[in-house]
Design a protein around this motif. Structure first.
Motif, short mmCIF file in Angstrom:
data_model
loop_
_atom_site.label_atom_id
_atom_site.label_comp_id
_atom_site.label_asym_id
_atom_site.label_seq_id
_atom_site.Cartn_x
_atom_site.Cartn_y
_atom_site.Cartn_z
N SER B 79 0.86 -1.18 0.00
CA SER B 79 0.00 0.00 0.00
C SER B 79 0.90 1.23 0.00
O SER B 79 1.71 1.42 0.90
CB SER B 79 -0.90 0.00 1.23
OG SER B 79 -1.71 1.15 1.22
N LEU B 80 0.76 2.05 -1.03
CA LEU B 80 1.63 3.22 -1.19
C LEU B 80 0.87 4.50 -0.88
O LEU B 80 -0.22 4.72 -1.42
CB LEU B 80 2.18 3.29 -2.62
CG LEU B 80 3.43 2.47 -2.95
CD1 LEU B 80 3.27 1.00 -2.60
CD2 LEU B 80 3.79 2.63 -4.41
N THR B 81 1.44 5.31 0.00
CA THR B 81 0.88 6.62 0.29
C THR B 81 1.77 7.68 -0.34
O THR B 81 2.97 7.74 -0.05
CB THR B 81 0.75 6.85 1.81
OG1 THR B 81 -0.04 5.80 2.36
CG2 THR B 81 0.09 8.18 2.11
N HIS B 82 1.18 8.48 -1.20
CA HIS B 82 1.94 9.50 -1.95
C HIS B 82 1.75 10.87 -1.29
O HIS B 82 0.61 11.28 -1.04
CB HIS B 82 1.44 9.59 -3.40
CG HIS B 82 1.61 8.33 -4.18
ND1 HIS B 82 2.34 8.29 -5.34
CD2 HIS B 82 1.14 7.07 -3.99
CE1 HIS B 82 2.31 7.05 -5.84
NE2 HIS B 82 1.60 6.30 -5.03
N TYR B 83 2.86 11.54 -1.05
CA TYR B 83 2.81 12.89 -0.48
C TYR B 83 3.36 13.89 -1.49
O TYR B 83 4.33 13.60 -2.19
CB TYR B 83 3.65 12.96 0.80
CG TYR B 83 3.16 12.04 1.90
CD1 TYR B 83 2.19 12.46 2.80
CD2 TYR B 83 3.67 10.76 2.03
CE1 TYR B 83 1.73 11.62 3.80
CE2 TYR B 83 3.22 9.91 3.03
CZ TYR B 83 2.25 10.35 3.91
OH TYR B 83 1.80 9.51 4.90
N GLU B 84 2.74 15.08 -1.51
CA GLU B 84 3.21 16.11 -2.45
C GLU B 84 4.46 16.81 -1.96
O GLU B 84 5.21 17.38 -2.74
CB GLU B 84 2.10 17.14 -2.67
CG GLU B 84 1.05 16.66 -3.66
CD GLU B 84 0.13 17.78 -4.08
OE1 GLU B 84 0.12 18.84 -3.44
OE2 GLU B 84 -0.61 17.55 -5.06
N GLU B 88 4.12 17.81 4.09
CA GLU B 88 2.85 17.09 4.15
C GLU B 88 3.04 15.73 4.84
O GLU B 88 2.24 15.32 5.68
CB GLU B 88 2.33 16.88 2.72
CG GLU B 88 0.91 16.39 2.65
CD GLU B 88 0.44 16.30 1.20
OE1 GLU B 88 -0.55 16.94 0.87
OE2 GLU B 88 1.07 15.58 0.40
N GLU B 134 8.52 12.32 -6.38
CA GLU B 134 7.39 11.97 -5.53
C GLU B 134 7.88 11.29 -4.26
O GLU B 134 8.78 10.45 -4.29
CB GLU B 134 6.46 10.99 -6.25
CG GLU B 134 5.30 11.64 -6.94
CD GLU B 134 4.17 10.64 -7.14
OE1 GLU B 134 3.08 10.88 -6.61
OE2 GLU B 134 4.40 9.63 -7.84
#
Lengths: 101, 150
Positions: B79-84, B88, B134
């Protein structure tokens, strides 16, 4: 803030690989803001999605797509309370979603 | 958690199923993706979270040993969580730690400095890159399907 959780849909694929939701009565425990709920609810007969965090469940209600309004019931409640008030043998599927009760 | 699983068993119809999804009890890499490459900023390892995940595994093992459920299928996915931005990620992780620290008798004192150190490292790496990089936290996640037994 624009945090994106699982945009690759890895979780959805893993879930659909395990479960056929067609016509099923589902309880989702710890639904949060409904992130996972949206992904399968249209396939289920009915979804009861519970979450004790008021802010998150409010977000889920706000984001509820109109076409899913008849499918999903959100409840702002902890699982222990919900279980105590619930009749046995009510659900075909229970999803314990990132929720350590 | 065992009591909650007993209650879930009661709420399920005969032969109903439980789907459990929770992270694997291991550190989560913090990655910077850029131009087809991945740099590792470090590994996030919050001790209380890992303990909780291990306890979830133990509880599931206990209820299957007691014959309430049978495991039909299991798998693991990322499960990948992408932050800008690094900020953040820093804010989000610190909020998550603060939330758990309110609920569990365990200090966040060791976890917050770890997040700060990882964020600083990520910031250094991001600054050295062209735009478009990213920031991703990768969590190995376990999913299992358990059939209720009556």
């Amino acid at each position: 803030m624009a945090i994106r959780i699982d945009p690759e849909n890895n979780e959805t694929r893993a879930l659909f690989d395990m479960v056929d939701f067609s016509g099923q009565n589902v309880l989702e425990i710890g639904c949060g803001d409904g992130r996972l709920t949206w992904r399968y609810a249209d396939k289920a007969a009915h979804v009861t999605a519970i979450e004790p965090a008021t802010k998150l469940i409010a977000q889920a209600r706000e984001d509820l797509p109109s076409q899913l309004q008849d499918h999903i019931e959100f409840q702002d409640i902890a699982f222990a309370e919900f279980a105590a008030a619930s009749a046995p043998s009510a659900f075909d599927i229970v999803i314990l979603s990132w929720s350590l009760c | 958690m065992v009591h909650a699983l007993e209650e879930i068993h009661r709420l399920l119809k005969p032969t109903g199923m439980l789907i459990d999804i929770h992270p694997v009890a291991e550190a989560s890499p913090i990655e910077i993706h850029h131009g087809g490459k991945i740099d590792l900023a470090g590994n996030l390892s919050v001790r209380q979270w890992l303990t909780d995940y291990q306890q979830a595994d133990i509880a599931l093992a206990e209820i299957t040993q007691r014959g309430l459920f049978a495991i039909e299928r299991e798998s693991v996915f990322d499960s990948l969580t992408h932050y800008e931005s690094v900020e953040e990620m820093r804010t989000s992780l610190k909020e998550a730690i603060a939330k758990f620290a309110r609920e569990v008798v365990q200090s966040a004192d060791e976890a917050v400095p770890q997040v700060e150190a990882l964020a600083e490292r990520a910031e250094e790496l991001m600054q050295a890159l062209v735009s478009g990089a990213e920031l991703i936290v990768r969590e190995r996640t376990h999913i299992s399907r358990l059939r209720a037994i009556r």
